[in-house]
Design a protein around this motif. Structure first.
Motif, PDB file in Angstrom:
ATOM      1  N   GLN A  92       0.811  -1.217   0.000  1.00  0.00           N
ATOM      2  CA  GLN A  92       0.000   0.000   0.000  1.00  0.00           C
ATOM      3  C   GLN A  92       0.843   1.265   0.000  1.00  0.00           C
ATOM      4  O   GLN A  92       1.778   1.396   0.788  1.00  0.00           O
ATOM      5  CB  GLN A  92      -0.907   0.020   1.234  1.00  0.00           C
ATOM      6  CG  GLN A  92      -1.884  -1.128   1.312  1.00  0.00           C
ATOM      7  CD  GLN A  92      -2.900  -1.091   0.195  1.00  0.00           C
ATOM      8  OE1 GLN A  92      -3.440  -0.032  -0.125  1.00  0.00           O
ATOM      9  NE2 GLN A  92      -3.164  -2.248  -0.402  1.00  0.00           N
ATOM     10  N   LEU A  93       0.498   2.190  -0.865  1.00  0.00           N
ATOM     11  CA  LEU A  93       1.049   3.543  -0.791  1.00  0.00           C
ATOM     12  C   LEU A  93       0.309   4.236   0.352  1.00  0.00           C
ATOM     13  O   LEU A  93      -0.908   4.213   0.403  1.00  0.00           O
ATOM     14  CB  LEU A  93       0.828   4.258  -2.117  1.00  0.00           C
ATOM     15  CG  LEU A  93       1.647   5.515  -2.390  1.00  0.00           C
ATOM     16  CD1 LEU A  93       1.738   5.765  -3.899  1.00  0.00           C
ATOM     17  CD2 LEU A  93       1.052   6.719  -1.708  1.00  0.00           C
ATOM     18  N   GLY A  94       1.048   4.810   1.295  1.00  0.00           N
ATOM     19  CA  GLY A  94       0.420   5.399   2.477  1.00  0.00           C
ATOM     20  C   GLY A  94       0.287   4.407   3.619  1.00  0.00           C
ATOM     21  O   GLY A  94      -0.540   4.584   4.514  1.00  0.00           O
ATOM     22  N   GLU A  95       1.147   3.367   3.612  1.00  0.00           N
ATOM     23  CA  GLU A  95       1.111   2.371   4.676  1.00  0.00           C
ATOM     24  C   GLU A  95       1.570   2.978   5.997  1.00  0.00           C
ATOM     25  O   GLU A  95       2.304   3.966   6.019  1.00  0.00           O
ATOM     26  CB  GLU A  95       2.013   1.180   4.303  1.00  0.00           C
ATOM     27  CG  GLU A  95       1.981   0.007   5.258  1.00  0.00           C
ATOM     28  CD  GLU A  95       0.580  -0.553   5.472  1.00  0.00           C
ATOM     29  OE1 GLU A  95      -0.122  -0.035   6.375  1.00  0.00           O
ATOM     30  OE2 GLU A  95       0.193  -1.477   4.741  1.00  0.00           O
ATOM     31  N   SER A  96       1.136   2.374   7.097  1.00  0.00           N
ATOM     32  CA  SER A  96       1.497   2.843   8.433  1.00  0.00           C
ATOM     33  C   SER A  96       2.904   2.377   8.808  1.00  0.00           C
ATOM     34  O   SER A  96       3.220   1.200   8.683  1.00  0.00           O
ATOM     35  CB  SER A  96       0.495   2.302   9.451  1.00  0.00           C
ATOM     36  OG  SER A  96       1.027   2.317  10.755  1.00  0.00           O
ATOM     37  N   GLU A  97       3.736   3.305   9.282  1.00  0.00           N
ATOM     38  CA  GLU A  97       5.080   2.942   9.723  1.00  0.00           C
ATOM     39  C   GLU A  97       5.042   2.082  10.982  1.00  0.00           C
ATOM     40  O   GLU A  97       5.930   1.251  11.184  1.00  0.00           O
ATOM     41  CB  GLU A  97       5.931   4.200   9.935  1.00  0.00           C
ATOM     42  CG  GLU A  97       6.274   4.899   8.632  1.00  0.00           C
ATOM     43  CD  GLU A  97       7.112   6.144   8.808  1.00  0.00           C
ATOM     44  OE1 GLU A  97       7.520   6.450   9.954  1.00  0.00           O
ATOM     45  OE2 GLU A  97       7.353   6.840   7.794  1.00  0.00           O
ATOM     46  N   ASP A  98       4.030   2.253  11.817  1.00  0.00           N
ATOM     47  CA  ASP A  98       3.913   1.402  13.001  1.00  0.00           C
ATOM     48  C   ASP A  98       3.638  -0.046  12.588  1.00  0.00           C
ATOM     49  O   ASP A  98       4.168  -0.984  13.188  1.00  0.00           O
ATOM     50  CB  ASP A  98       2.797   1.907  13.917  1.00  0.00           C
ATOM     51  CG  ASP A  98       3.200   3.170  14.673  1.00  0.00           C
ATOM     52  OD1 ASP A  98       4.390   3.518  14.650  1.00  0.00           O
ATOM     53  OD2 ASP A  98       2.316   3.804  15.278  1.00  0.00           O
ATOM     54  N   TYR A  99       2.814  -0.243  11.575  1.00  0.00           N
ATOM     55  CA  TYR A  99       2.573  -1.592  11.056  1.00  0.00           C
ATOM     56  C   TYR A  99       3.862  -2.171  10.477  1.00  0.00           C
ATOM     57  O   TYR A  99       4.223  -3.328  10.749  1.00  0.00           O
ATOM     58  CB  TYR A  99       1.482  -1.559   9.981  1.00  0.00           C
ATOM     59  CG  TYR A  99       1.422  -2.819   9.153  1.00  0.00           C
ATOM     60  CD1 TYR A  99       0.935  -4.013   9.690  1.00  0.00           C
ATOM     61  CD2 TYR A  99       1.875  -2.827   7.830  1.00  0.00           C
ATOM     62  CE1 TYR A  99       0.898  -5.170   8.929  1.00  0.00           C
ATOM     63  CE2 TYR A  99       1.844  -3.980   7.066  1.00  0.00           C
ATOM     64  CZ  TYR A  99       1.356  -5.152   7.625  1.00  0.00           C
ATOM     65  OH  TYR A  99       1.345  -6.301   6.875  1.00  0.00           O
ATOM     66  N   LEU A 100       4.585  -1.379   9.703  1.00  0.00           N
ATOM     67  CA  LEU A 100       5.829  -1.866   9.098  1.00  0.00           C
ATOM     68  C   LEU A 100       6.852  -2.250  10.162  1.00  0.00           C
ATOM     69  O   LEU A 100       7.633  -3.181   9.976  1.00  0.00           O
ATOM     70  CB  LEU A 100       6.415  -0.803   8.166  1.00  0.00           C
ATOM     71  CG  LEU A 100       5.570  -0.445   6.941  1.00  0.00           C
ATOM     72  CD1 LEU A 100       6.242   0.667   6.139  1.00  0.00           C
ATOM     73  CD2 LEU A 100       5.334  -1.665   6.057  1.00  0.00           C
ATOM     74  N   ALA A 101       6.834  -1.542  11.291  1.00  0.00           N
ATOM     75  CA  ALA A 101       7.776  -1.822  12.375  1.00  0.00           C
ATOM     76  C   ALA A 101       7.299  -2.951  13.284  1.00  0.00           C
ATOM     77  O   ALA A 101       8.005  -3.327  14.220  1.00  0.00           O
ATOM     78  CB  ALA A 101       8.017  -0.563  13.199  1.00  0.00           C
ATOM     79  N   GLY A 102       6.098  -3.475  13.025  1.00  0.00           N
ATOM     80  CA  GLY A 102       5.616  -4.605  13.796  1.00  0.00           C
ATOM     81  C   GLY A 102       4.832  -4.246  15.042  1.00  0.00           C
ATOM     82  O   GLY A 102       4.525  -5.116  15.853  1.00  0.00           O
ATOM     83  N   ALA A 103       4.473  -2.969  15.209  1.00  0.00           N
ATOM     84  CA  ALA A 103       3.752  -2.556  16.415  1.00  0.00           C
ATOM     85  C   ALA A 103       2.261  -2.833  16.317  1.00  0.00           C
ATOM     86  O   ALA A 103       1.570  -2.883  17.332  1.00  0.00           O
ATOM     87  CB  ALA A 103       3.979  -1.067  16.678  1.00  0.00           C
TER      88      ALA A 103
END
Length: 386
Positions: free
Chosen positions: A310-321
């Motif tokens: 996704q363009l506009g993905e959440s950085e917290d999701y990417l970091a595993g939070a």
């Protein structure tokens, strides 16, 4: 992802090295348990609306412009870079003017392509850091990565690669950021050494660095803690102050007790109240840094892929939070497609330091131009290299 031409090194376990006798020689992988980022401010209805407008515009881009033959559609690595928080950083930097934020974002993407940010390799940058003039080590009390600048360890003359070194290290700091934290803490020690008492760069180099940091890394500086300011550097700061954004100037702290901001056990003992015994050994630190950063980039890339790219993905999701990205839980069909078609990106190579300087590439704050930031060239539609 193409592989860098480097000599392989031994696998390095940062946790094991922390427990080994003698001074630490590798980066610290995480903040102390008590060091936590502040909660992000909840967007107002108007801010959420402006974010939605910007996201729609970004999704509609046909190509990234370039006057140097690098124009073309967004690559996967650029979509990966365009997170929700990235767009919000540009909105905050432009005081929530979505058209100006869009213009700035496109300018940064053009700059990243033309400057070759994803093509800067550990081998090329290695000679600049052989003395440890930039070190990523530990976290402050708000979970910001601590990035040390040691101008007294300067080992090269002013060049394009000195600026590339800073850009490269900022990218590594971003790799190391924990979930919930988007900013870094800069710790600058102007202690001189016997061979170089004057470590201030020329005004031209300093202005180039400030332009890059302020225009292409907005909202990334959390705090800058500066000690041992000689008179010549004090004068230098007075010269460049007109070029520093007023909000950035407020983040600069001179000769304060740094234990107010950084836990003593994670602050390098070269700083007055630090209790962390650390010794810079290029042959140990450099490959360890790149192994750790590569592992974190790969993990984020895999989560981005699992979340539907996704363009506009959440950085917290990417970091595993968080367990779910902006697209919501994946469908059974999406999970099957992921298993069938998506291969995990190659692991970042462990890098041995170069024994001789690599050939120079054309060309908030570095030597002192490094005052505020291995990658193999990124495949156009593969995992990002930084």
């Amino acid at each position: 992802m193409a592989a860098a031409t480097v000599a392989p090194g031994p696998a390095l376990d940062s946790a094991a090295q922390e427990k080994a006798p003698g001074p630490l020689k590798t980066p610290l992988p995480s903040p102390t348990p008590d060091s936590r980022p502040k909660e992000r401010a909840v967007l107002t209805e108007e801010q959420q609306h402006k974010y939605g407008l910007l996201l729609a515009q970004v999704k509609a881009w046909a190509e990234v412009p370039s006057t140097k033959g690098k124009a073309g559609p967004l690559t996967d690595s650029e979509k990966f870079w365009l997170t929700k928080e990235c767009l919000l950083r540009y909105l905050r930097a432009t005081k929530w003017h979505e058209k100006e934020a869009e213009k700035r974002l496109l300018e940064t993407l053009t700059w990243r392509r033309e400057y070759g940010v994803e093509e800067l390799t550990a081998d090329h940058i290695s000679p600049e850091n052989e003395t440890g003039k930039q070190i990523t080590l530990g976290y402050d009390k708000e979970g910001r990565v601590c990035h040390y600048l040691n101008p007294g360890r300067q080992n090269t003359d002013p060049s394009a690669r000195q600026v590339q070194h800073l850009v490269y290290m900022v990218e590594r700091v971003i790799d190391m950021m924990p979930a919930g934290q988007e900013r870094l803490a800069l710790l600058i020690n102007f202690k001189s050494n016997k061979s170089r008492s004057n470590t201030a760069p020329g005004i031209g180099l300093a202005r180039e660095v400030l332009h890059i940091l302020q225009h292409h890394y907005p909202e990334r500086l959390g705090r800058a803690l500066i000690i041992n300011m000689p008179w010549i550097v004090t004068g230098f700061f007075k010269l460049i102050t007109p070029f520093i954004d007023p909000l950035t100037r407020e983040k600069l702290k001179f000769n304060e007790d740094m234990s107010q901001y950084v836990p003593a056990e994670q602050m390098w003992s070269e700083f007055s109240s630090g209790k962390l015994a650390f010794e810079y050994d290029h042959g140990v630190y450099w490959p360890a840094l790149h192994q750790l950063c590569g592992e974190r980039r790969d993990a984020r890339w895999q989560r981005w892929t699992a979340g539907g790219r996704q363009l506009g993905e959440s950085e917290d999701y990417l970091a595993g939070a968080t367990e779910v990205g902006v697209a919501g839980p994946p469908t059974i069909e999406a999970k099957a497609e992921e298993k069938a078609d998506v291969a995990a990106p190659a692991a970042a190579p462990v890098v041995a330091p170069a024994s001789a300087p690599a050939a120079e590439a054309d060309a908030e704050e570095g030597t002192t131009a490094e005052v505020t930031a291995e990658t193999a060239p990124a495949a156009q539609n593969g995992a990002p290299s930084n």
